[in-house]
Design a protein around this motif. Sequence first.
Motif, PDB file in Angstrom:
ATOM      1  N   VAL A  20       0.936  -1.248  -0.059  1.00  0.00           N
ATOM      2  CA  VAL A  20       0.071  -0.080  -0.269  1.00  0.00           C
ATOM      3  C   VAL A  20       0.900   1.329  -0.160  1.00  0.00           C
ATOM      4  N   ILE A  21       1.988   1.343   0.881  1.00  0.00           N
ATOM      5  CA  ILE A  21       2.766   2.446   0.961  1.00  0.00           C
ATOM      6  C   ILE A  21       3.319   2.764  -0.316  1.00  0.00           C
ATOM      7  N   VAL A  22       4.161   1.667  -1.103  1.00  0.00           N
ATOM      8  CA  VAL A  22       4.571   1.839  -2.427  1.00  0.00           C
ATOM      9  C   VAL A  22       3.623   2.254  -3.400  1.00  0.00           C
ATOM     10  N   VAL A  23       2.576   1.660  -3.367  1.00  0.00           N
ATOM     11  CA  VAL A  23       1.635   2.087  -4.556  1.00  0.00           C
ATOM     12  C   VAL A  23       1.091   3.368  -4.113  1.00  0.00           C
ATOM     13  N   MET A  24       0.908   3.897  -3.035  1.00  0.00           N
ATOM     14  CA  MET A  24       0.522   5.419  -2.720  1.00  0.00           C
ATOM     15  C   MET A  24       1.460   6.321  -3.107  1.00  0.00           C
ATOM     16  N   ALA A  25       2.752   5.761  -3.049  1.00  0.00           N
ATOM     17  CA  ALA A  25       4.036   6.647  -3.228  1.00  0.00           C
ATOM     18  C   ALA A  25       4.260   7.063  -4.869  1.00  0.00           C
ATOM     19  N   GLN A  26       3.468   6.272  -5.652  1.00  0.00           N
ATOM     20  CA  GLN A  26       3.701   6.325  -7.051  1.00  0.00           C
ATOM     21  C   GLN A  26       2.590   7.274  -7.319  1.00  0.00           C
ATOM     22  N   ASN A  27       3.112   8.176  -8.392  1.00  0.00           N
ATOM     23  CA  ASN A  27       2.169   9.076  -9.031  1.00  0.00           C
ATOM     24  C   ASN A  27       1.568   8.519 -10.373  1.00  0.00           C
ATOM     25  N   PRO A  28       0.209   8.217 -10.755  1.00  0.00           N
ATOM     26  CA  PRO A  28      -0.110   7.696 -11.947  1.00  0.00           C
ATOM     27  C   PRO A  28       0.369   8.610 -13.008  1.00  0.00           C
ATOM     28  N   LYS A  29       0.893   9.743 -13.077  1.00  0.00           N
ATOM     29  CA  LYS A  29       1.427  10.397 -14.369  1.00  0.00           C
ATOM     30  C   LYS A  29       2.853  10.158 -14.613  1.00  0.00           C
ATOM     31  N   GLY A  30       3.213   9.499 -13.614  1.00  0.00           N
ATOM     32  CA  GLY A  30       4.929   9.239 -13.866  1.00  0.00           C
ATOM     33  C   GLY A  30       5.843  10.132 -12.781  1.00  0.00           C
ATOM     34  N   GLY A  31       5.261  11.064 -12.140  1.00  0.00           N
ATOM     35  CA  GLY A  31       6.132  11.797 -11.505  1.00  0.00           C
ATOM     36  C   GLY A  31       6.561  11.256  -9.999  1.00  0.00           C
ATOM     37  N   GLY A  32       5.431  10.629  -9.314  1.00  0.00           N
ATOM     38  CA  GLY A  32       5.585   9.842  -8.181  1.00  0.00           C
ATOM     39  C   GLY A  32       6.628  10.617  -6.869  1.00  0.00           C
ATOM     40  N   LEU A  33       7.416   9.699  -6.290  1.00  0.00           N
ATOM     41  CA  LEU A  33       8.258  10.413  -5.383  1.00  0.00           C
ATOM     42  C   LEU A  33       9.473  10.938  -5.891  1.00  0.00           C
ATOM     43  N   SER A  34       9.758  10.625  -7.209  1.00  0.00           N
ATOM     44  CA  SER A  34      11.148  11.277  -7.569  1.00  0.00           C
ATOM     45  C   SER A  34      10.580  12.875  -7.839  1.00  0.00           C
ATOM     46  N   SER A  35       9.423  13.372  -8.389  1.00  0.00           N
ATOM     47  CA  SER A  35       8.992  14.519  -8.667  1.00  0.00           C
ATOM     48  C   SER A  35       8.671  15.410  -7.066  1.00  0.00           C
ATOM     49  N   THR A  36       8.596  14.718  -6.209  1.00  0.00           N
ATOM     50  CA  THR A  36       8.268  15.195  -4.995  1.00  0.00           C
ATOM     51  C   THR A  36       9.570  15.837  -4.444  1.00  0.00           C
TER      52      THR A  36
END
Length: 115
Positions: A20-36
């Motif tokens: 759940v944590i890994v899925v919630m950390a992902q951004n559906p448009k490709g940004g995800g954790l790295s864009s944060t």
Amino acid sequence: MDTIFILLMVLIMIASVLLVIVVMAQNPKGGGLSSTFGGASSAQFGVQRTNDFMEKATWTLGGTIIVLILLSVVLTGKPTQAAPVQVPTQKEAPAKQSSAPASKATPAQTPAPTK
């Protein structure tokens, strides 16, 4: 067996929470954790690697949950009891039924008149 079942259930719950944590950390448009954390300069720090890691983590945790569930079923499943063996008994043949309808009674035998 009870200890193994509890251990497997705890492992399944931990893997589920991590999934759940890994899925919630992902951004559906490709940004995800790295864009944060990277913002506009995320291309310099390897956005592709973060997305690959998140995708691999998702698949790995999903597969782990499936394997743990199957193991819990196989290891803790109770064996079915065998049906009791029945000794064949001799059965009598059913009585032959007359072809006459049941409503017509056969005439009772009456004694012959005596003289």
